[in-house]
Every structure is written in structure tokens, then in C-alpha cells.
Design a protein around this motif. Structure first.
Motif, PDB file in Angstrom:
ATOM      1  N   GLN A  77       0.830  -1.207   0.000  1.00 10.01           N
ATOM      2  CA  GLN A  77       0.000   0.000   0.000  1.00 10.01           C
ATOM      3  C   GLN A  77       0.861   1.252   0.000  1.00 10.01           C
ATOM      4  O   GLN A  77       0.528   2.251  -0.651  1.00 10.01           O
ATOM      5  N   PRO A  83      -4.863   2.113  -1.050  1.00  5.37           N
ATOM      6  CA  PRO A  83      -5.336   1.369   0.121  1.00  5.37           C
ATOM      7  C   PRO A  83      -5.949   0.015  -0.207  1.00  5.37           C
ATOM      8  O   PRO A  83      -6.277  -0.748   0.701  1.00  5.37           O
ATOM      9  N   HIS A 261      -5.568  -0.795   7.335  1.00  6.47           N
ATOM     10  CA  HIS A 261      -6.788   0.015   7.380  1.00  6.47           C
ATOM     11  C   HIS A 261      -7.202   0.315   8.820  1.00  6.47           C
ATOM     12  O   HIS A 261      -7.572   1.446   9.158  1.00  6.47           O
ATOM     13  N   GLN A 319     -13.438   0.165   1.725  1.00  6.89           N
ATOM     14  CA  GLN A 319     -12.396   0.912   1.023  1.00  6.89           C
ATOM     15  C   GLN A 319     -12.865   1.325  -0.372  1.00  6.89           C
ATOM     16  O   GLN A 319     -12.610   2.447  -0.814  1.00  6.89           O
ATOM     17  N   ARG A 322     -15.193   4.228  -0.027  1.00  7.11           N
ATOM     18  CA  ARG A 322     -14.486   5.487   0.238  1.00  7.11           C
ATOM     19  C   ARG A 322     -13.849   6.058  -1.018  1.00  7.11           C
ATOM     20  O   ARG A 322     -13.679   7.272  -1.141  1.00  7.11           O
TER      21      ARG A 322
END
Length: 328
Positions: A77, A83, A261, A319, A322
Motif C-alpha cells: 500500500q 489502500p 486500514h 475501502q 471510500r
């Protein structure tokens, strides 16, 4: 004490507590300290056999495999600045499993034992190289490339299972692919240990370079960091760590996605600050998942990879949610 140091200390204590609990958990009511004492003194007691031959290898592999999966996820990452990067999501674990299964199928591992981890390392390494070649395409290209790698490895694995002449052998391969530590032995520890440790060393040493890359490739170059050198260190470290883990534990996914995360709000977004906590968090997650699958919920033990996937899939969807609306 800083927030980072406190987080690391709490995670380390959590890992220690889970490791002790894992050593103590089991249908045989034996004392952990007594079993360890007998094992270290060379006494051939039931407690020493259960602790030394069954539970201790399982705990060691859960620590090492979980730690390296969390560490490799954080490093990937940080390198691709995405991410969604994770060895399982991007098909790296699947390609490592494909290499190991091909060695199983051809019978090479029965003749030459090191062929199994080497095949898994090769599959994971080739997958990582291909993904790094495509990282400049943005998030969409990276995710699509990972999906393509995962689909390709799944198709080739299915083809291999179709060609296996024995139904029992097919079942054994399928059982192994779902990920498990139920058959862990000291031999498995010795097979995986070199790759896991060397891979972790490569990844832990990339912290400062990954921090510099967050400022941009040109800035990192002026600071004396080579992008190609960092890429190769992450490729080699990920291939060694993931390949060695797959060779002894099968397919265990989403650990490298979940831990960075969860820990990023606690330790910050700098890659160097995420590496060690993600390793400790990955070890704790796999120890906890392994304890869960050993609960007498049903007549058979759940597969470890199934549990980690059930944990990681909601995080993956979160994720993606987002990232909606952002340029890819």
C-alpha cells in the motif's frame, strides 16, 4: 509514551496473550508450562508431545504468516499508494498457491522437498512484478490487474483439480487451498522460516524510502532514494513472505488489507509507521482467527482462509466505497 509506542506495546501484549491462549487451547487438559518444561528437558511425556509437536508449530506459523501478511500489505500500500493493495486481493497469494499446487500435481515435491516453497515463491514473485509494471495506470488498472491475476490462477487451479486422477487428492488440494494451520508441524516451520524472516527483513527496511515516495518520485530521487531499488526490495520481500506462507498454510487472504486500514487512524498514514504495527496486528488477527476455528462449533474445523475472508471482505467493500467518485 507516544501514541505510536503505546499502540505497538498494546499489540505486542495482545500477540503474547493470544499466543499463550493458543498454546493452552485444546481438548487435552494439559498445563502449558509443564508441557514446555518437559519439551525443553527432553522428556517424552504426553504434554511435551502435544505442546511441541502440535500446538507450538501452529502458534509459530500463525505468528509468522499473519505478521508477514500484514507487513506485506502495508508495504504494498505504501509503494503503490493505494489502500486496496493486498497480496490476496491483487492475486499474489493465488499465484503463489498455483505454483505450489503445480509442484504437488507433478510430484516434484515428493522427490525434492524445497521445490514446494520455491514454486510458491516464484508464483508470488512473478505476480508482484507484473502488478508493479502496471501501477502507473492508477487504482482502476491495479484492481483490474489483480482481478485478472486472481481469475487466471483460479482457472488454472480448477484445471489442475480436473486433471488430478484421484478424488481424494483433489479433496486434499481443495482443503489446503482454503487455508489452514491444522496440520502444522515443525517441518513446516523449518520450510517456511527462512523465507518469512528474510522477506520481513526486506520489507521492514523499506520504511524511509516509502515515506519519501509519498512526497513524489522526483522528491524521493533528490533525497537519494531510488524508486527501482525500493520496488525490487518490496517485490523480493513480498514474494519471499507470501510464497513461504502459502507453501505451508495455503490461501489466507485479506490480512494485509485489514490491518493497515484498522491501524492507520492510530499510528498515522506514514508507511514507515505502519509496517511494524501491521505485522503485529496481522499476527494477532491470525492467532485470533485460528483460535476461533478451533472452537467446537460444528463437527469439523473451519478453514482459516474462510474466516479471514469473511473478516476482510467488508473492509474491502468499505475501502471501495471510500474511493468512489475519485479519479482513477
Amino acid at each position: 509514551m507516544s501514541r505510536y509506542a503505546l499502540t505497538v506495546a498494546i499489540l505486542a501484549m495482545l500477540v503474547l496473550a493470544l499466543a499463550i491462549l493458543s498454546l493452552a487451547a485444546g481438548p487435552a487438559g494439559i498445563g502449558v508450562l509443564q508441557g514446555l518444561s518437559d519439551m525443553l528437558q527432553g522428556r517424552e511425556t504426553i504434554a511435551a508431545t502435544i505442546i511441541g509437536q502440535i500446538r507450538l508449530p501452529r502458534v509459530i506459523l500463525a505468528l509468522l504468516v499473519g505478521g508477514t501478511l500484514g507487513l506485506s500489505g502495508a508495504a504494498l500500500q505504501g509503494l503503490v499508494r493505494n489502500p486496496l493493495a493486498d497480496p490476496g486481493v491483487l492475486g499474489i497469494s493465488g499465484c503463489g498457491a498455483l505454483g505450489a499446487v503445480l509442484v504437488f500435481y507433478t510430484g516434484v515435491s515428493a522427490v525434492w522437498a524445497p521445490a514446494l516453497p520455491l514454486a510458491a515463491l516464484s508464483g508470488a514473485g512473478l505476480a508482484t512484478l507484473l502488478l508493479l509494471a502496471l501501477t502507473r495506470g492508477g487504482t482502476l488498472v491495479l484492481v483490474l490487474a489483480g482481478a485478472a491475476l486472481g481469475s487466471m490462477s483460479a482457472a488454472l487451479l480448477a484445471l489442475t483439480l480436473n486433471l488430478v486422477p484421484s478424488p481424494y487428492a483433489s479433496y486434499e488440494i481443495m482443503h489446503w487451498l482454503m487455508g489452514s494451520l491444522s496440520r502444522a508441524s515443525l517441518h513446516d516451520v523449518l520450510i517456511a522460516l527462512p523465507g518469512l524472516l528474510v522477506g520481513s527483513a526486506f520489507l521492514l527496511g523499506t520504511g524511509r524510502s516509502l515515506d519519501a515516495l509519498t512526497l513524489g518520485e522526483d522528491v524521493a530521487h533528490t533525497m537519494g532514494f531510488s524508486l527501482r531499488a525500493v520496488q525490487w526490495r518490496v517485490v523480493i520481500g513480498t514474494a519471499l513472505a507470501v510464497g513461504s506462507g502459502v507453501a505451508v498454510a495455503g490461501g489466507i487472504g485479506f490480512v494485509g488489507l485489514v490491518m493497515p486500514h484498522l491501524l492507520r487512524p492510530l499510528v498515522g498514514a506514514r508507511p514507515s509507521r505502519l509496517l511494524l504495527p501491521s505485522a503485529l496486528g496481522g499476527a494477532a488477527l491470525l492467532l485470533a482467527a485460528d483460535l476461533f476455528v478451533r472452537l467446537p462449533v460444528s463437527g469439523t474445523e473451519l478453514q482459516l482462509g474462510v474466516v479471514t475472508s469473511l473478516i476482510g471482505t467488508p473492509v474491502f467493500f468499505w475501502q471501495v466505497w471510500r474511493l468512489r467518485g475519485r479519479p482513477v
